[in-house]
Design an enzyme around this catalytic site. Structure first.
Site, PDB file in Angstrom:
ATOM      1  N   HIS A 129       0.832  -1.113   0.237  1.00  0.00           N
ATOM      2  CA  HIS A 129      -0.016  -0.215  -0.129  1.00  0.00           C
ATOM      3  C   HIS A 129       1.068   0.933  -0.260  1.00  0.00           C
ATOM      4  O   HIS A 129       1.739   1.792   0.980  1.00  0.00           O
ATOM      5  CB  HIS A 129      -0.782   0.526   1.237  1.00  0.00           C
ATOM      6  CG  HIS A 129      -2.186   0.728   1.198  1.00  0.00           C
ATOM      7  ND1 HIS A 129      -3.052   1.505   0.801  1.00  0.00           N
ATOM      8  CD2 HIS A 129      -1.268   2.334   1.778  1.00  0.00           C
ATOM      9  CE1 HIS A 129      -3.483   2.103   0.435  1.00  0.00           C
ATOM     10  NE2 HIS A 129      -2.873   2.888   1.789  1.00  0.00           N
ATOM     11  N   CYS A 130       1.062   1.544  -0.921  1.00  0.00           N
ATOM     12  CA  CYS A 130       1.656   3.113  -1.195  1.00  0.00           C
ATOM     13  C   CYS A 130       1.279   4.649  -0.826  1.00  0.00           C
ATOM     14  O   CYS A 130       0.077   5.241  -1.423  1.00  0.00           O
ATOM     15  CB  CYS A 130       1.799   2.594  -2.481  1.00  0.00           C
ATOM     16  SG  CYS A 130       3.129   4.559  -2.678  1.00  0.00           S
ATOM     17  N   PRO A 131       1.411   5.068   0.936  1.00  0.00           N
ATOM     18  CA  PRO A 131       0.533   6.171   1.109  1.00  0.00           C
ATOM     19  C   PRO A 131       0.744   7.756  -0.168  1.00  0.00           C
ATOM     20  O   PRO A 131       0.713   8.086  -0.077  1.00  0.00           O
ATOM     21  CB  PRO A 131       1.705   6.543   2.657  1.00  0.00           C
ATOM     22  CG  PRO A 131       2.577   5.660   2.225  1.00  0.00           C
ATOM     23  CD  PRO A 131       2.705   4.780   1.076  1.00  0.00           C
ATOM     24  N   ASN A 134      -1.577   7.520  -2.223  1.00  0.00           N
ATOM     25  CA  ASN A 134      -2.801   7.203  -1.637  1.00  0.00           C
ATOM     26  C   ASN A 134      -3.957   5.754  -2.300  1.00  0.00           C
ATOM     27  O   ASN A 134      -5.026   5.565  -2.564  1.00  0.00           O
ATOM     28  CB  ASN A 134      -3.455   7.833  -1.218  1.00  0.00           C
ATOM     29  CG  ASN A 134      -4.642   7.552  -0.120  1.00  0.00           C
ATOM     30  OD1 ASN A 134      -5.142   7.075   0.453  1.00  0.00           O
ATOM     31  ND2 ASN A 134      -6.483   8.614  -0.942  1.00  0.00           N
ATOM     32  N   ASN A 135      -2.857   4.932  -2.547  1.00  0.00           N
ATOM     33  CA  ASN A 135      -3.680   3.633  -3.583  1.00  0.00           C
ATOM     34  C   ASN A 135      -2.793   2.116  -3.360  1.00  0.00           C
ATOM     35  O   ASN A 135      -1.754   2.478  -2.990  1.00  0.00           O
ATOM     36  CB  ASN A 135      -3.655   3.642  -4.820  1.00  0.00           C
ATOM     37  CG  ASN A 135      -4.888   3.002  -5.964  1.00  0.00           C
ATOM     38  OD1 ASN A 135      -5.686   2.134  -4.841  1.00  0.00           O
ATOM     39  ND2 ASN A 135      -4.589   2.904  -6.751  1.00  0.00           N
TER      40      ASN A 135
END
Ligand SMILES: [Zn+2]
Ligand SMILES: [Zn+2]
Length: 294
Positions: A129-131, A134-135
């Site tokens: 999950h890549c902040p 945001n996805n």
């Protein structure tokens, strides 16, 4: 999701978009006109195409469905799931992999699938999950995320070099606006180039080895071979030019679901290298009649 939680979630992505668009915008407004005058129109054209490519891939990685598995429909989990085993095993190219029951989504997670605690969904070929976008990064948007990283690294090195050339050309008057802007952009890039470059290198190795970040950090294939690798060249080709998988959440089956007795069914797959069987070893359910072969 609460308003506060939502704001916290979109903050890193907002920072990333602001830095990318801000630094690129400043570069085009203050630095590019000078290079256009002194050198060639090729510089703004090349840098413009590169910037658009970076922004397009960033947008696709951010807004694309990463490969969300739809949750089981109510009539699919009517059976008493307390008696179902926690794991089922699947054999892929002779290597046994465990499929864990997802209590939230109500199905056995296929190999490479993982439940994202932030998005609260099971994601196909979950990477991480890549902040910053945001996805989740999964099967559908990994290519765009990877292309974003590569193009962003080239974009940053390119802008840094052109700003440096600008400063060297105007070193007699360092206090002029153009020089100050060039130095600010260079400082921003200087701070970001090492983490971004490192991440690009890490993902290049992962792509070449046919692994996901999740598999790498959890050491999934430490003691066993990776059944998903196709060899270095084919892995790279698959990551960059492989098929674009359809969205699963919008999939509507045309046929009706019918109930069948699983013990009487035998499937023979075209490729005989995949078989699924019940894992009775966890002792929750002992049902010898449920052997399936794909
Ligand atoms: Zn799940
Ligand atoms: Zn997620």
């Amino acid at each position: 999701m609460g308003r506060c939680e939502f704001s916290t979630r979109i903050l890193p992505a907002t920072c990333a978009w602001s830095l990318l668009l801000g630094a690129t915008g400043l570069f085009f407004i203050f630095i590019v006109p000078d290079h256009l005058q002194k050198y060639s129109i090729a510089i703004p054209i090349y840098q413009g195409i590169l910037s658009l490519f970076v922004i397009a891939n960033f947008a696709l990685a951010t807004f694309m469905d990463p490969g969300v598995y739809p949750r089981a429909h109510e009539d699919e989990f009517r059976d008493d799931d307390f008696r179902a085993p926690l794991y089922k095993n699947v054999e892929i190219k002779g290597i046994t992999m465990r499929m864990k029951w997802c209590t939230t989504c109500q199905f056995y997670r296929p190999p490479r699938c993982s439940h994202c605690s932030v998005c609260n969904n099971c994601i196909e070929t979950f990477d991480h999950h890549c902040p910053w976008v945001n996805n989740c990064i999964g099967r559908r948007n990994y290519r765009y995320f990877f292309l974003f990283l590569i193009s962003l690294t080239i974009h940053k090195i390119s802008i840094f070099s052109l700003c440096l050339v600008y400063v060297l050309n105007h070193k007699k008057d360092l206090a002029q606006t153009g020089n100050i802007i060039a130095l600010i952009v260079m400082v921003i890039i200087g701070l970001l180039i090492i983490p971004v470059g490192g991440l690009t290198g890490f993902h290049t190795v992962l792509v070449a080895r046919g692994r996901t970040t999740n598999e790498q950090v959890t050491g999934k294939f430490r003691g066993s071979p990776n059944p998903f690798t196709r060899g270095c060249c084919k892995n790279c080709k698959y990551a960059l030019c492989g098929p674009q998988w359809p969205r699963l959440v919008s999939y509507k089956p045309r046929t009706k679901t019918v109930q069948i007795e699983s013990s009487r069914v035998t499937y023979v797959a075209a490729e005989k290298d995949v078989k699924i069987f019940m894992d009775n070893s966890n002792g929750i359910k002992h049902d010898n009649s449920s052997n399936h072969r794909l």
